[in-house]
Design a protein around this motif. Sequence first.
Motif, PDB file in Angstrom:
ATOM      1  N   SER A 141       0.811  -1.217   0.000  1.00  0.00           N
ATOM      2  CA  SER A 141       0.000   0.000   0.000  1.00  0.00           C
ATOM      3  C   SER A 141       0.846   1.271   0.000  1.00  0.00           C
ATOM      4  CB  SER A 141      -0.957   0.008   1.191  1.00  0.00           C
ATOM      5  OG  SER A 141      -0.231  -0.092   2.396  1.00  0.00           O
ATOM      6  N   GLN A 152       4.839   2.837  -4.679  1.00  0.00           N
ATOM      7  CA  GLN A 152       4.305   3.462  -5.876  1.00  0.00           C
ATOM      8  C   GLN A 152       4.308   2.457  -7.026  1.00  0.00           C
ATOM      9  OE1 GLN A 152       6.360   7.024  -7.086  1.00  0.00           O
ATOM     10  NE2 GLN A 152       4.445   7.939  -7.744  1.00  0.00           N
ATOM     11  N   ASP A 178       1.803   1.336 -10.901  1.00  0.00           N
ATOM     12  CA  ASP A 178       0.700   1.643 -11.822  1.00  0.00           C
ATOM     13  C   ASP A 178      -0.409   0.608 -11.732  1.00  0.00           C
ATOM     14  OD1 ASP A 178       1.868   3.990 -13.276  1.00  0.00           O
ATOM     15  OD2 ASP A 178       3.428   2.503 -13.677  1.00  0.00           O
ATOM     16  N   GLU A 198      -7.934  -2.932  -2.569  1.00  0.00           N
ATOM     17  CA  GLU A 198      -8.804  -2.115  -3.414  1.00  0.00           C
ATOM     18  C   GLU A 198      -9.200  -0.837  -2.696  1.00  0.00           C
ATOM     19  OE1 GLU A 198     -11.888  -4.940  -4.266  1.00  0.00           O
ATOM     20  OE2 GLU A 198     -10.981  -5.473  -6.180  1.00  0.00           O
ATOM     21  N   GLY A 256      -7.684   2.113  -3.171  1.00  0.00           N
ATOM     22  CA  GLY A 256      -6.583   3.075  -3.173  1.00  0.00           C
ATOM     23  C   GLY A 256      -6.460   3.742  -4.534  1.00  0.00           C
ATOM     24  N   SER A 257      -5.381   4.431  -4.741  1.00  0.00           N
ATOM     25  CA  SER A 257      -5.174   5.145  -6.002  1.00  0.00           C
ATOM     26  C   SER A 257      -4.644   4.254  -7.123  1.00  0.00           C
ATOM     27  CB  SER A 257      -4.211   6.312  -5.784  1.00  0.00           C
ATOM     28  OG  SER A 257      -2.956   5.829  -5.332  1.00  0.00           O
ATOM     29  N   VAL A 258      -4.206   3.023  -6.770  1.00  0.00           N
ATOM     30  CA  VAL A 258      -3.639   2.107  -7.765  1.00  0.00           C
ATOM     31  C   VAL A 258      -4.657   1.013  -8.083  1.00  0.00           C
ATOM     32  CG1 VAL A 258      -1.749   0.495  -8.240  1.00  0.00           C
ATOM     33  CG2 VAL A 258      -1.321   2.540  -6.877  1.00  0.00           C
ATOM     34  N   PRO A 259      -4.933   0.774  -9.373  1.00  0.00           N
ATOM     35  CA  PRO A 259      -5.848  -0.314  -9.731  1.00  0.00           C
ATOM     36  C   PRO A 259      -5.317  -1.669  -9.263  1.00  0.00           C
ATOM     37  CG  PRO A 259      -5.326   1.048 -11.649  1.00  0.00           C
ATOM     38  CD  PRO A 259      -4.420   1.477 -10.540  1.00  0.00           C
ATOM     39  N   TYR A 270      -6.142  -3.469 -17.722  1.00  0.00           N
ATOM     40  CA  TYR A 270      -5.583  -2.230 -17.175  1.00  0.00           C
ATOM     41  C   TYR A 270      -5.242  -1.259 -18.318  1.00  0.00           C
ATOM     42  CZ  TYR A 270      -2.104   1.075 -15.561  1.00  0.00           C
ATOM     43  OH  TYR A 270      -1.399   2.224 -15.336  1.00  0.00           O
ATOM     44  N   LYS A 298      -6.917   2.785 -19.702  1.00  0.00           N
ATOM     45  CA  LYS A 298      -6.117   4.018 -19.749  1.00  0.00           C
ATOM     46  C   LYS A 298      -6.448   4.859 -20.949  1.00  0.00           C
ATOM     47  CE  LYS A 298      -4.266   3.944 -16.054  1.00  0.00           C
ATOM     48  NZ  LYS A 298      -4.568   5.019 -15.197  1.00  0.00           N
TER      49      LYS A 298
END
Length: 90
Positions: free
Chosen positions: A43, A46, A48, A61, A63-66, A86, A90
């Motif tokens: 978590s 960093q 993508d 699930e 959070g900011s990341v898929p 994914y 985008k």
Amino acid sequence: MKILCVCGMGFGSSLMLKMTVEKVIQKKGLNAEAEATDIGTASGTQADLILTNNEFASQLEGGSVPVKAVMNMASEDEVEKAIDEYLDSK
């Protein structure tokens, strides 16, 4: 693109998943890297995209990341489908 492969301890199924992800990345010619880690570290790392099993996916699930759940960590087809989903988003 950075893909995080997550399991409970960071050196079991996440390493198997990382190897599968690397095969898919190479096959598709993507400019991406894979990293294996444990759920506690995931978590705050960093990335993508996060790939993991169903149990950890539900915990990561929101959070900011898929996050994509993968049932069979050794299945190139399943991993490729998750990466394609994914990329298509985008």
